[in-house]
Design a protein around this motif. Sequence first.
Motif, mmCIF file in Angstrom:
data_model
loop_
_atom_site.group_PDB
_atom_site.id
_atom_site.type_symbol
_atom_site.label_atom_id
_atom_site.label_comp_id
_atom_site.label_asym_id
_atom_site.label_seq_id
_atom_site.Cartn_x
_atom_site.Cartn_y
_atom_site.Cartn_z
ATOM 1 N N UNK A 1 0.839 -1.208 0.000
ATOM 2 C CA UNK A 1 0.000 0.000 0.000
ATOM 3 C C UNK A 1 0.870 1.252 0.000
ATOM 4 N N UNK A 2 1.940 1.244 0.787
ATOM 5 C CA UNK A 2 2.842 2.387 0.807
ATOM 6 C C UNK A 2 3.476 2.598 -0.563
ATOM 7 N N UNK B 1 13.322 18.263 1.064
ATOM 8 C CA UNK B 1 11.875 18.050 0.987
ATOM 9 C C UNK B 1 11.537 16.583 0.720
ATOM 10 N N UNK B 2 12.328 15.930 -0.110
ATOM 11 C CA UNK B 2 12.095 14.508 -0.381
ATOM 12 C C UNK B 2 12.220 13.698 0.903
ATOM 13 N N UNK B 3 13.307 13.967 1.652
ATOM 14 C CA UNK B 3 13.503 13.259 2.916
ATOM 15 C C UNK B 3 12.363 13.569 3.883
ATOM 16 N N UNK B 4 12.017 14.846 4.001
ATOM 17 C CA UNK B 4 10.969 15.230 4.948
ATOM 18 C C UNK B 4 9.617 14.654 4.588
ATOM 19 N N UNK B 5 9.244 14.721 3.301
ATOM 20 C CA UNK B 5 7.949 14.178 2.880
ATOM 21 C C UNK B 5 7.902 12.671 3.063
ATOM 22 N N UNK B 6 9.007 12.007 2.721
ATOM 23 C CA UNK B 6 9.080 10.564 2.906
ATOM 24 C C UNK B 6 8.961 10.184 4.380
ATOM 25 N N UNK B 7 9.644 10.938 5.226
ATOM 26 C CA UNK B 7 9.609 10.669 6.659
ATOM 27 C C UNK B 7 8.204 10.895 7.223
ATOM 28 N N UNK B 8 7.560 12.008 6.824
ATOM 29 C CA UNK B 8 6.212 12.299 7.316
ATOM 30 C C UNK B 8 5.223 11.230 6.876
ATOM 31 N N UNK B 9 5.316 10.800 5.630
ATOM 32 C CA UNK B 9 4.399 9.770 5.130
ATOM 33 C C UNK B 9 4.620 8.446 5.839
ATOM 34 N N UNK B 10 5.884 8.078 6.042
ATOM 35 C CA UNK B 10 6.189 6.824 6.728
ATOM 36 C C UNK B 10 5.658 6.833 8.157
ATOM 37 N N UNK B 11 5.872 7.934 8.862
ATOM 38 C CA UNK B 11 5.383 8.023 10.240
ATOM 39 C C UNK B 11 3.858 8.002 10.292
ATOM 40 N N UNK C 1 1.107 4.213 -2.952
ATOM 41 C CA UNK C 1 0.940 5.638 -2.642
ATOM 42 C C UNK C 1 2.133 6.447 -3.141
ATOM 43 N N UNK C 2 3.336 5.942 -2.901
ATOM 44 C CA UNK C 2 4.529 6.662 -3.351
ATOM 45 C C UNK C 2 4.611 6.693 -4.878
ATOM 46 N N UNK C 3 4.223 5.598 -5.520
ATOM 47 C CA UNK C 3 4.264 5.554 -6.986
ATOM 48 C C UNK C 3 3.338 6.609 -7.583
ATOM 49 N N UNK C 4 2.161 6.761 -6.989
ATOM 50 C CA UNK C 4 1.225 7.787 -7.473
ATOM 51 C C UNK C 4 1.835 9.175 -7.332
ATOM 52 N N UNK C 5 2.495 9.429 -6.210
ATOM 53 C CA UNK C 5 3.110 10.743 -5.988
ATOM 54 C C UNK C 5 4.193 11.020 -7.021
ATOM 55 N N UNK C 6 5.048 10.028 -7.281
ATOM 56 C CA UNK C 6 6.129 10.247 -8.240
ATOM 57 C C UNK C 6 5.600 10.410 -9.659
ATOM 58 N N UNK C 7 4.544 9.721 -9.995
ATOM 59 C CA UNK C 7 3.925 9.908 -11.317
ATOM 60 C C UNK C 7 3.415 11.340 -11.459
ATOM 61 N N UNK C 8 2.800 11.850 -10.391
ATOM 62 C CA UNK C 8 2.322 13.239 -10.425
ATOM 63 C C UNK C 8 3.478 14.223 -10.576
#
Length: 363
Positions: free
Chosen positions: A7-8, A135-145, A11-18
């Motif tokens: 599922x994660x 921003x990549x690190x921060x967004x990834x960290x926020x989504x993971x948490x 979600x990440x694949x959709x974000x990168x496609x956008x």
Amino acid sequence: MKRDRKSESVAYAVVWVLICALLLLNAMRSRAEFSMPLIDAGVVWQILRSICPYVLLFLVNNYLLIPHLLLRNRVKIYLLCAFAAVMAVWVCEYVIFISYDDVIPPLRPHYTLNHHGIQPLMPLPLFLDFTYAILVIGANLATTLMFQRYYDRLEHENLMKTNAESQLAYLKAQINPHFYMNMLNNIHGLIEIDAERAQEMVIDMSNLMRYMLYESSQRVIPLANEVAFVQNYLRLMRRRYPVDKVSIQSSLPSEKDMSGVNIPPLFFLVFIENAFKHGVSYRQQSFVDVSVKVTANGEVVFQCENSFHPADPDRQQGIGLKNVSRRLELIYGGKASLNIAPTETIYSVTLTLPAYDTKNTDN
């Protein structure tokens, strides 16, 4: 609870496609200003060259650093490694920047050398590259948490459900020995008085035990099965007590009324047992009246009234009633009601069970 990496990943694949779509639109807008073809192989290569370092940073952070360091409480090491990964991406972007050509209209503003021929220490594009990496690190960290918190909540709810089921199984296990003990005492007291009736009671008891061994192991059963159990129990009691001393009456619903109605097993037994244990006296006229009905909205209303003799000691709430109260709380969560109303001559119990949601039977 095991994390749902699938599922994660979706979600990440959709974000990168956008993100790729936005970069593509930006490149097409830039080329339109130069009256060039909106898209070609060069544009695709330019986008891939720009985004690949950030994708690599994301993969390293999401699949190596976070699961192996952050989620194992190695926060300091994670921060150091994440910063090192950001710097590695920035160096990569720096190499790309200094080798940047202007064959294809750029995806970001073009900066030239100053009049001394010296490139600035931190041009704006490189500063933006560093910012994007953070921003990549921060967004990834926020989504993971966020996902981790969701999994933790599910695990907490699962543990609570498992604990409630364990408590419920324990409470039901306490009912059976209590029931067997009472019935064996009843038969023992009748053997010397009427051996033939005691034998009949043994047969009836075997039928009840069969029900308790097989039906009571279910989380929910048809109301008709529970009512049949009550009928067998009352028939067993009629064999034990003399008709002229103890009146045993019952009012039970028809098969049609009970059709499709389900309840958890063995909710009525404790009250009926107590009615005979505390409400029947060989020295005085006694009675036990049991009633079960189904309301129009699917509620099951159980009532049990029995004689109450002032000479008897005050009845205390024993383990049986406590178990019933606890089971009601675990199963219905306050939606069921139990009303116990003793008077000088009658002890009355009314138990109302709401329509049982069969989804509660899911494992």
